[in-house]
Write an enzyme that holds these catalytic residues in place. Structure first.
Site, short mmCIF file in Angstrom:
data_model
loop_
_atom_site.label_atom_id
_atom_site.label_comp_id
_atom_site.label_asym_id
_atom_site.label_seq_id
_atom_site.Cartn_x
_atom_site.Cartn_y
_atom_site.Cartn_z
N ARG B 62 12.83 -4.03 -11.03
CA ARG B 62 11.62 -4.08 -11.87
C ARG B 62 10.61 -3.10 -11.29
O ARG B 62 9.66 -3.49 -10.62
CB ARG B 62 11.07 -5.50 -11.91
CG ARG B 62 12.08 -6.47 -12.54
CD ARG B 62 11.79 -7.93 -12.15
NE ARG B 62 10.50 -8.40 -12.56
CZ ARG B 62 10.25 -9.04 -13.71
NH1 ARG B 62 11.24 -9.27 -14.56
NH2 ARG B 62 9.05 -9.43 -14.01
N ASP B 64 7.55 -0.66 -10.55
CA ASP B 64 6.11 -0.74 -10.86
C ASP B 64 5.62 0.50 -11.60
O ASP B 64 6.33 1.50 -11.70
CB ASP B 64 5.32 -0.86 -9.55
CG ASP B 64 5.20 -2.31 -9.09
OD1 ASP B 64 5.38 -3.22 -9.92
OD2 ASP B 64 4.94 -2.51 -7.88
N ARG B 210 7.02 0.45 -0.63
CA ARG B 210 5.78 1.21 -0.47
C ARG B 210 4.98 0.72 0.74
O ARG B 210 4.28 1.49 1.41
CB ARG B 210 4.94 1.14 -1.73
CG ARG B 210 5.60 1.90 -2.89
CD ARG B 210 5.00 1.51 -4.22
NE ARG B 210 3.58 1.74 -4.26
CZ ARG B 210 2.77 1.26 -5.19
NH1 ARG B 210 3.25 0.53 -6.19
NH2 ARG B 210 1.49 1.51 -5.15
#
Lengths: 257, 257
Positions: B62, B64, B210
């Site tokens: 999924r 971002d 990240r």
């Protein structure tokens, strides 16, 4: 005794030389034009905040709409007191990362980005795969289907040397020559179907690289024989060559001064 | 004797499996949301012209807003009579080159892009140069200044293995675990200051890659010692880790099923 003309003001005793990279996607080419966004336009506006207006730029390669640059060189008159690193920081803060000043320096005022250039190198990138690539679609021409690497290479050879490139140029000003000297014309395969064509010449006429690449791709597809290229050159007729490859695959790679 | 439930209609006797690449720049992430442009949104709209509505997609990662994919995998119920190559051609004509279907096939209906995935690999790209690069600015984080390669590598090692990644995750649903098993965590230098971080795990929690990259860059800058990483993991506190690296450097690289 008549008065001697005054020397140019100290304000233009030197030249500012910028090595530029830019993504040409959202520009209508390098050269400033009224009412459209150009690289020269945004660069001139930004420079006029730091230099005496009007700023007049000289460039090594007048790239067309959508064409990119990694090694464009521009110059403009500048005071010897100018700090080129300050100019670089300011321009990159205003224009980056779309337009990036790779290096900035002060040079002698006799130097001119266009007239002092001895050779230009362009790079054209092709993605030869069944499906396009989202990350290369802004910077490479997607050519699906069979593309014979040997035929591409054989067709690239006859361009080397001094020729009249009238078959591979859009018409320039009346009386202008289309004779150019090509120093090298080579293909390189990077893997994953990514092909690069590198061509170096003293100078190029309008749409010459894209026109050569269009004919090379026709050769790779078997639609033109490599042996026909010399004949196409000899005809000196735009209609003799193939399609013009799209702008977004082309990049002004380097300039030799 | 009670009646057995009916078998699903023939319309959903198989699954369509798509391998997708996309440029995430102009999407608000993969997952469909009201009133914003998402990859799932445009894909579902296009698929509903070819499949019985409503189309319900399952995806392996999924991603971002702003995150890219080279190897996203999605599935949805489909009739066994569907021609996956026709679907691929149609989707690529409508959505390419921003979203590209690299391959399309029919698979057994027990297969599910999300639940059948055994591992995901993400790739994070950094450009470590004094000036940004116009051609990589959509796909890489520009990090100027000194970045010690040895410290980057040493700091990447402690992430391998099974850990509670609470320090490196934004909070998920209450009661959800932040324990993940990282299989590999490595840096590769491509030259010209381009650095790639590749990380593979059974699954990732929200913003985990990240967040790891932000801490690794702090290590490369000498702000965090590689030996501190184990302690940051042990604290299980989001505040213990560094900044979150920007979305545009991240790419869902591959999924193992």
């Amino acid at each position: 005794v008549s008065q001697l003309p005054l020397e140019p003001a100290a304000a233009s005793d030197a030249k500012l030389k910028l090595l530029l990279a830019y993504d040409g996607t959202d520009f209508r080419g390098f050269v400033a034009q009224p009412a459209v966004r150009t690289v020269e336009g945004v660069l001139t506006s930004a420079l006029e905040r730091m230099l005496p207006a009007p700023v007049s730029l000289s460039c090594a390669g007048r790239t067309d709409a959508g064409v990119h640059a990694w090694g464009q060189v521009v110059t403009c008159p500048a005071p010897v007191t100018l700090d080129p690193q300050r100019v670089q920081r300011s321009l990159n803060a205003q224009l980056g990362p779309e337009v990036v000043v790779r290096t900035a320096e002060l040079v002698d005022r006799v130097f001119d980005a266009r007239h002092s250039a001895r050779a230009r190198s362009y790079r054209y990138t092709i993605v030869n795969r069944d499906q396009p690539d989202p990350f290369l679609s802004r910077y490479a021409w997607w050519v699906p289907g069979s593309l014979d690497r040997t035929l591409l290479r054989l067709a690239a050879d006859p361009f080397v040397g001094e020729h009249d490139f009238a078959s591979f140029c859009r018409r320039g000003p009346v009386g202008s020559t289309t004779v150019r000297r090509v120093r090298s014309s080579t293909w390189c395969e990077l893997g994953d179907g990514i092909l690069r064509y590198d061509v170096t010449a003293d100078a190029f006429c309008w749409q010459m690289v894209r026109s050569i690449v269009g004919t090379l791709v026709d050769a790779g597809r078997g639609k033109v024989r490599p042996g026909d290229v010399t004949g196409i050159l000899a005809r000196r007729d735009r209609a003799a060559a193939g399609v013009i490859a799209p702008a977004h695959g082309l990049c002004l790679w380097a300039v030799a001064h």
